[in-house]
Design a protein around this motif. Structure first.
Motif, short mmCIF file in Angstrom:
data_model
loop_
_atom_site.label_atom_id
_atom_site.label_comp_id
_atom_site.label_asym_id
_atom_site.label_seq_id
_atom_site.Cartn_x
_atom_site.Cartn_y
_atom_site.Cartn_z
N ASN A 1 61.33 7.06 12.22
CA ASN A 1 60.66 7.95 13.18
C ASN A 1 61.61 9.07 13.60
O ASN A 1 62.82 8.88 13.67
CB ASN A 1 60.22 7.16 14.41
CG ASN A 1 59.06 6.24 14.11
OD1 ASN A 1 58.20 6.58 13.30
ND2 ASN A 1 59.04 5.07 14.73
N GLN B 1 48.27 7.24 9.70
CA GLN B 1 49.71 7.39 9.74
C GLN B 1 50.10 8.86 9.88
O GLN B 1 51.04 9.21 10.61
CB GLN B 1 50.36 6.79 8.49
CG GLN B 1 50.26 5.27 8.42
CD GLN B 1 51.00 4.70 7.23
OE1 GLN B 1 52.03 5.21 6.81
NE2 GLN B 1 50.47 3.61 6.68
N GLU C 1 49.72 10.09 13.40
CA GLU C 1 50.82 9.68 14.27
C GLU C 1 52.05 10.56 14.10
O GLU C 1 52.83 10.75 15.04
CB GLU C 1 51.19 8.22 13.98
CG GLU C 1 50.14 7.22 14.37
CD GLU C 1 49.93 7.14 15.86
OE1 GLU C 1 50.90 7.39 16.62
OE2 GLU C 1 48.79 6.85 16.29
N ARG C 2 52.24 11.11 12.89
CA ARG C 2 53.48 11.83 12.60
C ARG C 2 53.34 13.35 12.66
O ARG C 2 54.34 14.06 12.55
CB ARG C 2 54.00 11.43 11.21
CG ARG C 2 54.34 9.95 11.09
CD ARG C 2 55.39 9.50 12.11
NE ARG C 2 56.66 10.15 11.90
CZ ARG C 2 57.64 9.64 11.13
NH1 ARG C 2 57.47 8.48 10.53
NH2 ARG C 2 58.77 10.29 10.99
#
Length: 291
Positions: free
Chosen positions: A185, A236, A239-240
Motif C-alpha cells: 500500500n 481492488q 481502493e487504489r
C-alpha cells in the motif's frame, strides 16, 4: 526444396510463402520475410534490394529451421524474440503474450487522459506481461511513475529488460503480485490500466492453434465467464485509485456488457465511453473513480 536452380532471396520468399500458407499461417508472406531477414541478419526492407542474392548454406539452414518451427505453429515473435508495439521494439518470449495492435488503443486512451492531469502522474499496470503498456506510457510521459505488476516472475524479468532497453526502468517499479494482493500500500494511483485475462473457456478452444499451444494460458484464459479476473480487479482498483483517477481495461467484445455492469455495480465509478477497435467492436472499457 529443389536444387535445380539457385535459391535466391526472391525464390526463398516465394517458396516459403506458399509453404506457410498451406500450414495455416494467416500472414505467410510477412512471416517469410521476417524469418528470412532474421536468418540473414538484416532488416526486412533490405530483402527487396537483394532478391537475386544467394544466401550461403549456413544461413539457408538457419532459415529452414525457422520455417519448420513456424509451420509447426510457433509464433514468429517467439522465433525472432521480439515484436513491435506502438513504434517501439519489445523483447518477447513464451513467458509473455505476443503484443497485439488492440492494446495500443488502451495506451492512446491513457496518454490522452494523462496529458490532462499534468506532471507527476502515477500509473499501475496490472498484468504487465512484457511491459508494453507501462513502458510506452513511461516513454511518452517523462514525468510519470509507473508500477508494473504481474503474478509471473518470468514475465516481470522480460518487462524489466524492456524498460531498461527503452530507458525508463528508473521510473517503473516491478512488483510480483496477483493483481494488488501483495502490492504494498502507498500513495493512490491516477491510473490503473490493464490487459487482463478475459478469454472465456469456450472462446479459448476457438483461438488459433499457435495461440492456444504456445502463448501463456494464464495470461489469456479467465474462466468460464471471461470476467473472473476483472471481477476481482474492479474493487481492488477502486481502493487504489485517488478520486478522479481512471481505470482502463482491455476486454473481449463478448463480455462488454457484463464488464460494464460490474463497473456500475461497484458504485465507486462513473462509467465512460467504451473505445472501439477498427472492426467497431468494444475493446477498452473506461471508468473514472468518483470524487
Amino acid at each position: 526444396m529443389s536444387t535445380a536452380e539457385a535459391w535466391t532471396v526472391g525464390r526463398l520468399l516465394a517458396w516459403t510463402t506458399d509453404y506457410l500458407k498451406t500450414h495455416g499461417s494467416e500472414s505467410p508472406r510477412l512471416d517469410a520475410e521476417v524469418l528470412l531477414a532474421e536468418a540473414l541478419g538484416c532488416q526486412r526492407i533490405q530483402l527487396y534490394t537483394t532478391f537475386d542474392d544467394v544466401p550461403d548454406d549456413g544461413r539457408r539452414t538457419a532459415f529452414r529451421e525457422l520455417v519448420r518451427r513456424r509451420a509447426e505453429g510457433t509464433p514468429v515473435a517467439y522465433l525472432v524474440g521480439r515484436r513491435e508495439f506502438y513504434s517501439l521494439m519489445f523483447r518477447v518470449t513464451p513467458d509473455v503474450l505476443v503484443p497485439r495492435p488492440e492494446t495500443e488503443l488502451l495506451v492512446v486512451a491513457a496518454l490522452d487522459l494523462a496529458k490532462e492531469k499534468g506532471e507527476g502522474t502515477t500509473i499501475a499496470d496490472i498484468g504487465t506481461g512484457s511491459g508494453i503498456i507501462a513502458v510506452c506510457l513511461a516513454k511518452h510521459l517523462p514525468a510519470c511513475r509507473a508500477t508494473a505488476i504481474d503474478v509471473s516472475r518470468a514475465a516481470l524479468a522480460i518487462a524489466r529488460e524492456n524498460a531498461q532497453k527503452h530507458g525508463v526502468a528508473d521510473r517503473i517499479a516491478f512488483v510480483e503480485s496477483d493483481l494488488f494482493a501483495t502490492a504494498a500500500n502507498g500513495e493512490p494511483f491516477d491510473f490503473v490500466v490493464s490487459n487482463p485475462p478475459y478469454i472465456t473457456a469456450a472462446e479459448f478452444e476457438q483461438l488459433p492453434a499457435d495461440v492456444r499451444k504456445y502463448e501463456p494460458r494464464g495470461a489469456l484464459l479467465a474462466g468460464v465467464k471471461g470476467t473472473e479476473v476483472i471481477e476481482r480487479l474492479i474493487p481492488q482498483a477502486a481502493e487504489r485509485l485517488r478520486p478522479g483517477g481512471h481505470l482502463l481495461m482491455e476486454i473481449s467484445p463478448t463480455i462488454h456488457d457484463a464488464v460494464c455492469s460490474l463497473v456500475k455495480n461497484d458504485g465507486r465509478f462513473e462509467l465512460g465511453e467504451t473505445i472501439k477497435d477498427l472492426a467497431r467492436l468494444p475493446r477498452v472499457v473506461q471508468a473514472k473513480r468518483s470524487v
